[in-house]
Design a protein around this motif. Structure first.
Motif, short mmCIF file in Angstrom:
data_model
loop_
_atom_site.label_atom_id
_atom_site.label_comp_id
_atom_site.label_asym_id
_atom_site.label_seq_id
_atom_site.Cartn_x
_atom_site.Cartn_y
_atom_site.Cartn_z
N ALA B 184 0.56 -1.19 0.41
CA ALA B 184 -0.14 -0.02 0.35
C ALA B 184 0.95 1.40 0.13
N MET B 185 0.32 2.09 -0.64
CA MET B 185 1.23 3.61 -0.34
C MET B 185 0.13 4.65 0.01
N ILE B 186 0.58 4.76 1.60
CA ILE B 186 -0.08 6.70 1.86
C ILE B 186 0.81 7.51 1.40
N ALA B 187 0.05 8.80 0.32
CA ALA B 187 0.63 9.86 -0.03
C ALA B 187 0.38 10.42 0.55
N ALA B 188 1.24 11.74 0.17
CA ALA B 188 0.63 13.11 1.15
C ALA B 188 0.94 14.33 0.04
N GLU B 189 0.15 14.91 -0.08
CA GLU B 189 -0.51 16.36 -0.63
C GLU B 189 0.14 16.84 0.43
N THR B 190 0.22 18.74 -0.02
CA THR B 190 0.42 19.68 0.56
C THR B 190 -0.61 20.18 -0.02
N PRO B 191 -2.05 20.25 0.74
CA PRO B 191 -3.42 20.93 -0.23
C PRO B 191 -2.72 23.08 0.33
N LEU B 192 -2.25 23.27 1.09
CA LEU B 192 -1.97 24.51 1.30
C LEU B 192 -1.10 24.93 0.77
N ALA B 193 0.00 24.11 -0.06
CA ALA B 193 1.31 24.35 -0.68
C ALA B 193 0.40 24.58 -1.95
N PRO B 194 -0.21 25.91 -3.21
CA PRO B 194 -0.24 25.63 -4.22
C PRO B 194 1.17 26.05 -4.61
N GLY B 195 1.35 25.27 -6.02
CA GLY B 195 2.97 25.18 -6.62
C GLY B 195 3.10 24.42 -6.87
N PRO B 219 -5.15 0.32 -6.94
CA PRO B 219 -5.68 2.01 -6.58
C PRO B 219 -6.84 1.54 -5.41
N ALA B 220 -7.22 0.39 -5.24
CA ALA B 220 -7.11 0.03 -3.86
C ALA B 220 -7.03 0.14 -2.92
N LEU B 221 -5.49 0.54 -2.58
CA LEU B 221 -4.18 0.61 -1.60
C LEU B 221 -3.14 1.51 -1.60
N VAL B 222 -3.89 2.83 -2.62
CA VAL B 222 -3.60 3.95 -2.28
C VAL B 222 -4.12 4.91 -1.69
N ARG B 223 -3.29 5.25 -0.53
CA ARG B 223 -4.40 6.39 0.10
C ARG B 223 -3.42 8.27 0.00
N ALA B 241 -10.15 -1.00 6.53
CA ALA B 241 -11.59 -1.09 6.51
C ALA B 241 -11.68 -1.29 5.41
N SER B 242 -10.73 -1.16 4.16
CA SER B 242 -11.51 -1.62 2.59
C SER B 242 -11.43 -2.74 2.52
N GLY B 243 -10.14 -3.73 3.48
CA GLY B 243 -10.58 -5.23 2.81
C GLY B 243 -9.56 -5.62 3.43
N PRO B 244 -8.57 -7.16 2.98
CA PRO B 244 -7.54 -7.32 3.35
C PRO B 244 -6.79 -6.79 4.00
N PRO B 245 -5.48 -6.64 4.33
CA PRO B 245 -4.79 -5.76 4.83
C PRO B 245 -3.71 -6.32 3.45
N PRO B 246 -2.83 -5.23 2.96
CA PRO B 246 -1.11 -5.25 2.49
C PRO B 246 -0.18 -6.04 3.55
N THR B 247 1.28 -6.33 2.41
CA THR B 247 1.91 -7.05 3.91
C THR B 247 2.56 -6.01 3.80
N ALA B 248 2.90 -5.33 3.06
CA ALA B 248 4.07 -3.60 3.36
C ALA B 248 2.84 -2.11 3.19
N VAL B 249 3.50 -1.24 3.81
CA VAL B 249 2.92 -0.03 3.66
C VAL B 249 4.14 1.23 3.25
N TYR B 250 4.79 1.94 2.19
CA TYR B 250 5.09 2.98 2.30
C TYR B 250 4.75 3.62 2.22
#
Lengths: 341, 341
Positions: B184-195, B219-223, B241-250
């Motif tokens: 799985a990937m938990i991505a971080a975006e920065t809504p406060l930083a346009p550009g 795509p179900a493994l990306v947040r 909560a969405s399905g069987p857990p991933p074996t690893a998280v990035y």
């Protein structure tokens, strides 16, 4: 003769101006009880003796600079950055610029205070969470501007802080109320910050709470270290190596507590079933580690210090000269009743 | 007619000086290809149009101020405070004062850039870890001083950063080499930083690594979330909560990873036996949490940015205009082979 600023002391200025140390200090800090003539003479001597780094620096008692200096000992630690953010917020809203000085070694600190009289570029100085020594106090006086102490009590300057003794008592009372008697303390000292009071009030709270509960203090359960997590981890390892583990650990800060947690986890001890752990701070990562702690409003202390600065600059006689921000216990997952037997 | 600085744009100045936008920009940023006469005319117009806050501000192309502004989006987060400490260290050694501006909301950021032309109190500006928009770029040009971008690539200014794609690849390669496929990937975006660039290079690394390993992306493994620990905890809860857990998280950062760890622990999943977790940063508390991560030299990036500033101020033609600080994998206790079956 012009002397280097590294050598100018309050005594030099007092001697040259023909006044007592106390009068020289009062004249430079704009306190009451000094005639305008004496004040001007002392300031003029201070001006002559001090190294001038820029044209701006030569206007000693002149107009406002629109700038405030903030002196920080450990910028990259959360506590200091968070407090700095509070000061910055208030100054920014008032349209005042913030000059930042990080003094994270004794050398940097000495260098900052030695060059201080040359830094007549600011309207006030905020000293963030370290007590100033007598010598540093004299250097600050040479500046002739307002001083605010944030994050620690000060007998001399307006200050904002928490009550460390009360914070420690909140932590200890929580452990005692759960039934713990064999409570270890991992104390944090600050070897890089001379001038700290001889009695650490977070340590005092430990001994007072035990005494009030009728539990004899066991020196074998106390460790002293620096504020970092690795130091907390090492202290916890040392405690475990020295005898039967305590049922609870009171750490002077969350980072120290997080270090202790790592050691306990690595040694296969369960938290809180085998050992409870509590810290002080409510560091943002404390919540992520389920760490029980005593919350202190660090941003709020910074904001209050910023308001005190504005009061000094505007010479508002009604401005607060002391603020003690309350702390509160935050119970999370690392504390519970002691194991049986 | 004097207009408020909130309204002055580069276009106003170009129009008033009778030159193109590009020429106005070059004249103000002291680039090549503008005659001295044109440069002086543009600067004089800029000076007239801009609000003057202090006597110092009126000397547009005049002497050095001995000060550098550092603009920070989230002062109290470790990454920014640590980078700021690096910049401060180099400037302090050079005897240059640091003016600090925290712009932790979009409003503060807008306010800072709107008032920017009035801030001709500095010799250079360091923009710390947020990309500037086209409009902000124009405001910066009005300053007529050097700009350095720290913690992100810039097409226009000298910059120092890490290679986010390479850092992501290091994290993904580690998980893949352990045998993980359901990552799985938990991505971080920065809504406060346009550009920010439209393509997040840490996300790109995820997709490239999976593709190279012949694993179809799910795509179900990306947040997607913000950079904080609580956001990481929430994203992990949502994944579980969405399905069987991933074996690893990035996770895109250590704070996000620490949040994910808390959720896994609370749900009774063992790390790394049930789920491996890796972050990026090597936050000081990552070591305390035994978190496997990709180390980036944040202090070093700050110091490099400080040196770029000194190069700009001294107009050193040999000064570096770009630096990419290498990252490296740090294996700790939160990653291991996937569970069987």
């Amino acid at each position: 003769m012009l002397r280097s600023p590294d050598r100018v002391t309050l005594a030099d200025i007092a001697a040259r101006a023909g006044v007592s140390l106390a009068t020289a200090s009062r004249a430079l800090s704009d306190s009451y009880g000094v005639s305008p003539g004496t004040r001007d003479r002392v300031r003029s001597v201070a001006d002559q003796l001090s190294f001038v780094v820029s044209p701006e620096a030569s206007r000693l008692a002149g107009g406002r600079t629109g700038r405030v200096a903030v002196v920080v000992p450990h910028l990259s630690r959360w506590f200091f950055a968070e407090m700095l953010a509070g000061v910055e917020e208030v100054l920014r809203e008032a349209g005042i610029d913030l000059l930042l000085y990080n003094v994270d070694t004794l050398d940097h600190r000495r260098h900052f205070f030695e060059r201080l009289p040359a830094r007549r570029k600011v309207d006030a100085v905020v000293v963030l969470a370290f007590p100033v020594t007598e010598e540093e106090r004299q250097r600050l006086d040479l500046l002739g501007v307002g001083i605010v102490a944030a994050g620690g009590q000060s007998a001399r300057y307006p200050f904002v802080c928490i009550d460390d003794r009360a914070a420690g008592a909140q932590a200890m009372d929580h452990l005692l109320s759960l039934g713990h008697e064999r409570i270890a303390m991992i104390a944090a000292e600050t070897p890089l910050a001379p001038g700290w009071p001889a009695v650490n009030r977070r340590s005092l709270a430990y001994h007072e709470a035990l005494a009030a509960a009728g539990i004899p203090a066991d020196p074998a359960l106390v460790r002293d270290g620096d504020w970092g997590g690795e130091e907390g981890a090492a202290a916890m390892a040392d405690l475990l190596a020295s005898g039967p583990p305590p049922t609870a650990v009171y750490a002077h800060s969350d980072e120290v507590a997080l270090g202790a947690l790592r050691t306990l986890r690595r040694e296969g001890l369960r938290v809180p079933e085998d050992v409870s752990v509590i810290g002080i701070d409510d560091h943002p990562l404390a919540a992520l580690s389920d760490l029980t702690t005593v919350h202190q409003g660090v941003r709020e202390q910074g904001r209050t210090a910023g308001q005190m600065v504005l009061g000094l600059i505007s010479q508002d006689p009604t401005a607060a000269r002391a603020a003690v921000v309350p702390t509160r216990l935050v119970v999370r997952g690392t504390t519970g009743p002691p194991r049986r037997g």
